[in-house]
Write an enzyme that holds these catalytic residues in place. Sequence first.
Site, mmCIF file in Angstrom:
data_model
loop_
_atom_site.group_PDB
_atom_site.id
_atom_site.type_symbol
_atom_site.label_atom_id
_atom_site.label_comp_id
_atom_site.label_asym_id
_atom_site.label_seq_id
_atom_site.Cartn_x
_atom_site.Cartn_y
_atom_site.Cartn_z
ATOM 1 N N ASP A 1 0.870 -1.182 0.000
ATOM 2 C CA ASP A 1 0.000 0.000 0.000
ATOM 3 C C ASP A 1 0.905 1.230 0.000
ATOM 4 O OD1 ASP A 1 -2.268 1.847 0.594
ATOM 5 O OD2 ASP A 1 -3.337 -0.020 0.942
ATOM 6 N N HIS B 1 2.204 1.881 -3.250
ATOM 7 C CA HIS B 1 1.212 2.802 -3.798
ATOM 8 C C HIS B 1 1.688 4.248 -3.682
ATOM 9 C CE1 HIS B 1 -2.386 -0.218 -3.246
ATOM 10 N NE2 HIS B 1 -1.416 -0.691 -4.000
#
Length: 480
Positions: free
Chosen positions: A288, A311
């Site tokens: 993430d 991310h």
Amino acid sequence: MELFHWFRLLWITMTLLTFRCASNVEGRYHHHKGNKNSSPPTTPAENPVAPSTPSIAPPTPSRDVPSDPYPTDPGNNFSNSSDSVFNVMEYGAVGDGSADDTAAFRQAWKEACAVKSGVVFAPSDYRFKITSTIFSGPCQPGLVFQVDGVLMPPDGPETWPKKDSQKQWLVFYKLDRMTFTGTGTIEGNGQKWWALPCKPHRGPNGSTLRGPCDSPAMIRFFMSSNLVVRGLRIQNSPQFHMKFDGCQGVLIQKITISSPKLSPNTDGIHIENTKSVAIHNSMISNGDDCISIGTGCANVDIMGVTCGPSHGISIGSLGVHNSQACVSNITVRNSVIRESDNGVRIKTWQGGTGSVSGILFENIQMENVLNCLLVDQYYCLSKACRNETSAVLVTDLTYRNIKGTYDVRRPPIHFACSDTVACRNIILSEVELYPYEGELMDEPFCWNAYGTQETATIPPIDCLREGKPQALDEVSKYTC
């Protein structure tokens, strides 16, 4: 001649005295308490090696960035006296990776907490398993939690004690001037947790599986101040690796965070309601955001970070459920983002209020990144989100010296601002982004975004509006 011999004799005498004093100091330095087969506590490790910064110009002093929030690092000052080092082996820890060592850590913490510059010491060559624990204060100043071995939780939800919270594992609460350091590893044993159907759990063949469940955040600092985290390897967290909530003065330096690219919701470092933060010279790869910045954060300096796969680095999401969000004075500089779904991102829900202001992204190298520069004020996790007239104001946003390559499936620049609350004062300078492979499918995108190009961008961006948008109707809604 007699005077010459007198000075020569004085010089020889002083040299011998200096050598003897140095030898005595070195001998005293090696006195310590601990398991005789383990290394003594040391100052925080210099490993891992900090990532090299991009081969681009150094940052210009265009705006103030926060200095180290805690320049006098307690990790460099704790005494090696036998009265201040509390080795968990002496409190009954087994360290075989199977026995429950929780009681030993709690007792060592209790005694270290009561003395100035106390050290909780977990030696190398051991694997310590402990259950969900809150290490609480207030404690005497200068407390150090030093892990040179491996520290880990129970292996998966089936072995997690029923009485323990499944939302958190290690919690440090109400502390001041505390250091978490060492040459060891904090192992999260997250593999069995990732198989649960938690948002955003990724199923087979690219599908997404949803369902309610709790997975523990690995390390949480709550309502604490003047914190240092240095030198550790933190990996395979069930959920967020590190969270800071309600803290003031945080220095994170020379750490490594890692988990697989597809591990769900494994943010590297998440901060919210936390001010005066420095995250320096660290390497983060996870499933993430490398670093996520929530509401209530100000004066955050991110420098020398290598991020990815991940991310990217995100501010948000902000303004969910029509809430107010305030984020200000955030700097990301001299960093690398590679093989990531996003580069530097701001994401807000419609209907919120407050503002994101004073944001600088400078000297950042992108390597095959999707959505390199992204502002998304239409953030939504389903198709049921409605358009709202209110939004979190995004203003004073600078991108300077951003270079590298992008994944051509998305345009490298995407500014999607609110219909009614435009993004203001966006500045672009020396932005040069080239396709990693192939050709760009879509041109850079802007919607209701106002700003200035100090230099021409690559690829060209023609959608940025000049001038200033109309004044806000209710200024108080966007004042933090």
